[in-house]
Design a protein around this motif. Structure first.
Motif, mmCIF file in Angstrom:
data_model
loop_
_atom_site.group_PDB
_atom_site.id
_atom_site.type_symbol
_atom_site.label_atom_id
_atom_site.label_comp_id
_atom_site.label_asym_id
_atom_site.label_seq_id
_atom_site.Cartn_x
_atom_site.Cartn_y
_atom_site.Cartn_z
ATOM 1 N N HIS A 29 31.424 15.349 45.732
ATOM 2 C CA HIS A 29 31.454 14.424 44.793
ATOM 3 C C HIS A 29 32.599 13.391 44.965
ATOM 4 C CE1 HIS A 29 29.444 17.646 42.763
ATOM 5 N NE2 HIS A 29 28.738 16.394 42.067
ATOM 6 N N SER A 30 33.773 13.592 45.492
ATOM 7 C CA SER A 30 34.733 12.518 45.743
ATOM 8 C C SER A 30 34.332 11.516 46.670
ATOM 9 C CB SER A 30 35.995 13.524 46.261
ATOM 10 O OG SER A 30 36.117 13.925 47.396
ATOM 11 N N ASP A 31 33.512 12.131 47.810
ATOM 12 C CA ASP A 31 33.054 11.094 48.534
ATOM 13 C C ASP A 31 31.987 10.226 48.062
ATOM 14 O OD1 ASP A 31 34.535 11.861 50.741
ATOM 15 O OD2 ASP A 31 32.887 13.119 51.581
ATOM 16 N N ARG A 32 31.168 10.793 47.160
ATOM 17 C CA ARG A 32 30.120 10.061 46.575
ATOM 18 C C ARG A 32 30.464 9.097 45.427
ATOM 19 N NH1 ARG A 32 25.307 12.637 43.108
ATOM 20 N NH2 ARG A 32 23.886 10.836 42.937
ATOM 21 N N PHE A 33 31.753 9.500 44.688
ATOM 22 C CA PHE A 33 32.249 8.823 43.621
ATOM 23 C C PHE A 33 33.815 8.515 44.005
ATOM 24 C CE2 PHE A 33 28.830 11.429 41.796
ATOM 25 C CZ PHE A 33 28.080 10.499 41.391
ATOM 26 N N PRO A 34 34.117 7.762 44.787
ATOM 27 C CA PRO A 34 35.630 7.685 45.432
ATOM 28 C C PRO A 34 36.347 6.842 44.436
ATOM 29 C CG PRO A 34 34.107 5.930 46.414
ATOM 30 C CD PRO A 34 33.353 7.067 45.608
ATOM 31 N N SER A 36 36.453 8.053 41.181
ATOM 32 C CA SER A 36 36.468 8.941 40.051
ATOM 33 C C SER A 36 37.729 9.721 39.925
ATOM 34 C CB SER A 36 35.032 9.818 39.984
ATOM 35 O OG SER A 36 35.398 10.796 39.215
ATOM 36 N N ALA A 37 38.434 9.636 39.110
ATOM 37 C CA ALA A 37 39.714 10.493 39.130
ATOM 38 C C ALA A 37 39.443 11.885 38.825
ATOM 39 C CB ALA A 37 40.813 9.989 37.942
ATOM 40 N N ARG A 38 38.470 12.078 38.239
ATOM 41 C CA ARG A 38 37.911 13.453 37.826
ATOM 42 C C ARG A 38 37.463 14.353 39.186
ATOM 43 N NH1 ARG A 38 32.885 15.160 33.755
ATOM 44 N NH2 ARG A 38 32.640 17.223 34.847
ATOM 45 N N ALA A 39 36.603 13.402 40.070
ATOM 46 C CA ALA A 39 36.259 14.047 41.451
ATOM 47 C C ALA A 39 37.467 14.126 42.396
ATOM 48 C CB ALA A 39 35.259 12.843 42.143
ATOM 49 N N HIS A 40 38.529 13.539 42.348
ATOM 50 C CA HIS A 40 39.670 13.780 43.258
ATOM 51 C C HIS A 40 40.546 14.950 42.480
ATOM 52 C CE1 HIS A 40 39.180 10.764 46.062
ATOM 53 N NE2 HIS A 40 38.840 9.813 44.993
ATOM 54 N N ALA A 41 40.618 15.052 41.251
ATOM 55 C CA ALA A 41 41.277 16.206 40.525
ATOM 56 C C ALA A 41 40.756 17.298 41.147
ATOM 57 C CB ALA A 41 41.385 15.897 39.330
ATOM 58 N N ASN A 42 39.390 17.343 40.901
ATOM 59 C CA ASN A 42 38.510 18.551 41.198
ATOM 60 C C ASN A 42 38.746 19.208 42.582
ATOM 61 O OD1 ASN A 42 37.660 18.683 38.664
ATOM 62 N ND2 ASN A 42 35.634 18.024 39.035
ATOM 63 N N LEU A 60 45.456 14.823 44.260
ATOM 64 C CA LEU A 60 45.917 14.677 43.077
ATOM 65 C C LEU A 60 46.434 13.462 42.686
ATOM 66 C CD1 LEU A 60 47.390 18.339 42.719
ATOM 67 C CD2 LEU A 60 44.953 17.537 41.349
ATOM 68 N N GLU A 61 47.400 13.036 43.546
ATOM 69 C CA GLU A 61 48.067 11.687 43.364
ATOM 70 C C GLU A 61 46.960 10.577 43.413
ATOM 71 O OE1 GLU A 61 50.524 11.727 46.830
ATOM 72 O OE2 GLU A 61 52.071 13.154 45.548
ATOM 73 N N THR A 62 45.857 10.726 44.199
ATOM 74 C CA THR A 62 44.811 9.644 44.251
ATOM 75 C C THR A 62 44.135 9.688 42.880
ATOM 76 O OG1 THR A 62 44.351 9.701 46.508
ATOM 77 C CG2 THR A 62 42.598 8.997 45.157
ATOM 78 N N ALA A 63 43.829 10.853 42.153
ATOM 79 C CA ALA A 63 43.384 10.784 40.879
ATOM 80 C C ALA A 63 44.209 10.183 39.765
ATOM 81 C CB ALA A 63 43.167 12.467 40.543
ATOM 82 N N LEU A 64 45.629 10.339 39.859
ATOM 83 C CA LEU A 64 46.386 9.865 39.075
ATOM 84 C C LEU A 64 46.497 8.351 39.382
ATOM 85 C CD1 LEU A 64 48.971 12.593 39.067
ATOM 86 C CD2 LEU A 64 47.508 12.165 36.875
ATOM 87 N N GLU A 65 46.393 7.911 40.387
ATOM 88 C CA GLU A 65 46.389 6.309 40.623
ATOM 89 C C GLU A 65 45.179 5.772 39.976
ATOM 90 O OE1 GLU A 65 46.593 5.871 44.802
ATOM 91 O OE2 GLU A 65 48.531 6.830 45.204
#
Length: 167
Positions: A29-34, A36-42, A60-65
């Motif tokens: 999911h994070s690769d598909r939706f780079p 997306s904060a939610r994908a990185h948090a998950n 988590l830091e990427t998600a917060l960025e």
């Protein structure tokens, strides 16, 4: 009906298998939706479950960025810092989260834990009073307030808070 024979031969997946699958799915999911904060948090949570805290912190830091109001990333990162003994980073993480969700008792409590650990009892007390107003029946809030009362040598207050914690 003999239920004991119903699931014979089926196995239950181990926690390791479940968390590994969780990581693979979150990574897809994070690769598909780079963006997306939610994908990185998950993915950060999945990596944490896999025992990879450094990689989890990065996600988590990427998600917060991407989204500074992402609660899952913010609270997980703050707790990671706290558990690793990085009080200053934990405090900053909780304060950033508090800026976007000031009415969240869990954030108030988390920040209070950091402040207690660093000996800032008065600041912790203020946040715990706010947490108690937001979640008056939370036993942990009353327990921590009792600890602060003990630190202040206010035994009557401590007894009252510990009673509230036990009800």
């Amino acid at each position: 009906i003999d239920w004991s024979q119903e699931n014979k031969g089926l196995s239950t997946p181990s926690a390791e298998t479940v968390f590994s699958g969780m990581e693979r799915s979150a990574r897809r999911h994070s690769d598909r939706f780079p963006r997306s904060a939610r994908a990185h948090a998950n993915l950060g949570v999945a990596l944490l479950k896999q025992g990879q805290p450094a990689e989890a912190c990065k996600e988590l830091e990427t998600a917060l960025e991407l989204d500074s109001s992402n609660y899952l990333a913010g609270i997980t990162l703050a707790r990671l810092h706290f558990e690793a003994g990085r009080a200053a980073e934990a405090e900053r993480s909780y304060e950033k989260l508090l800026a976007v969700c000031p009415d969240n008792a869990a954030v108030q409590i988390g920040l209070s834990n950091v402040l207690i650990q660093t000996g800032r009892w008065n600041d912790a007390h203020s946040h715990l009073l706010r947490a108690a107003a937001l979640s008056p029946r939370d036993p942990y809030v009353h327990f921590l307030l009792g600890i602060i009362c003990l630190q202040r040598s206010d035994l009557r207050c401590a007894v009252n808070e510990f009673r509230a914690a036990s009800h």
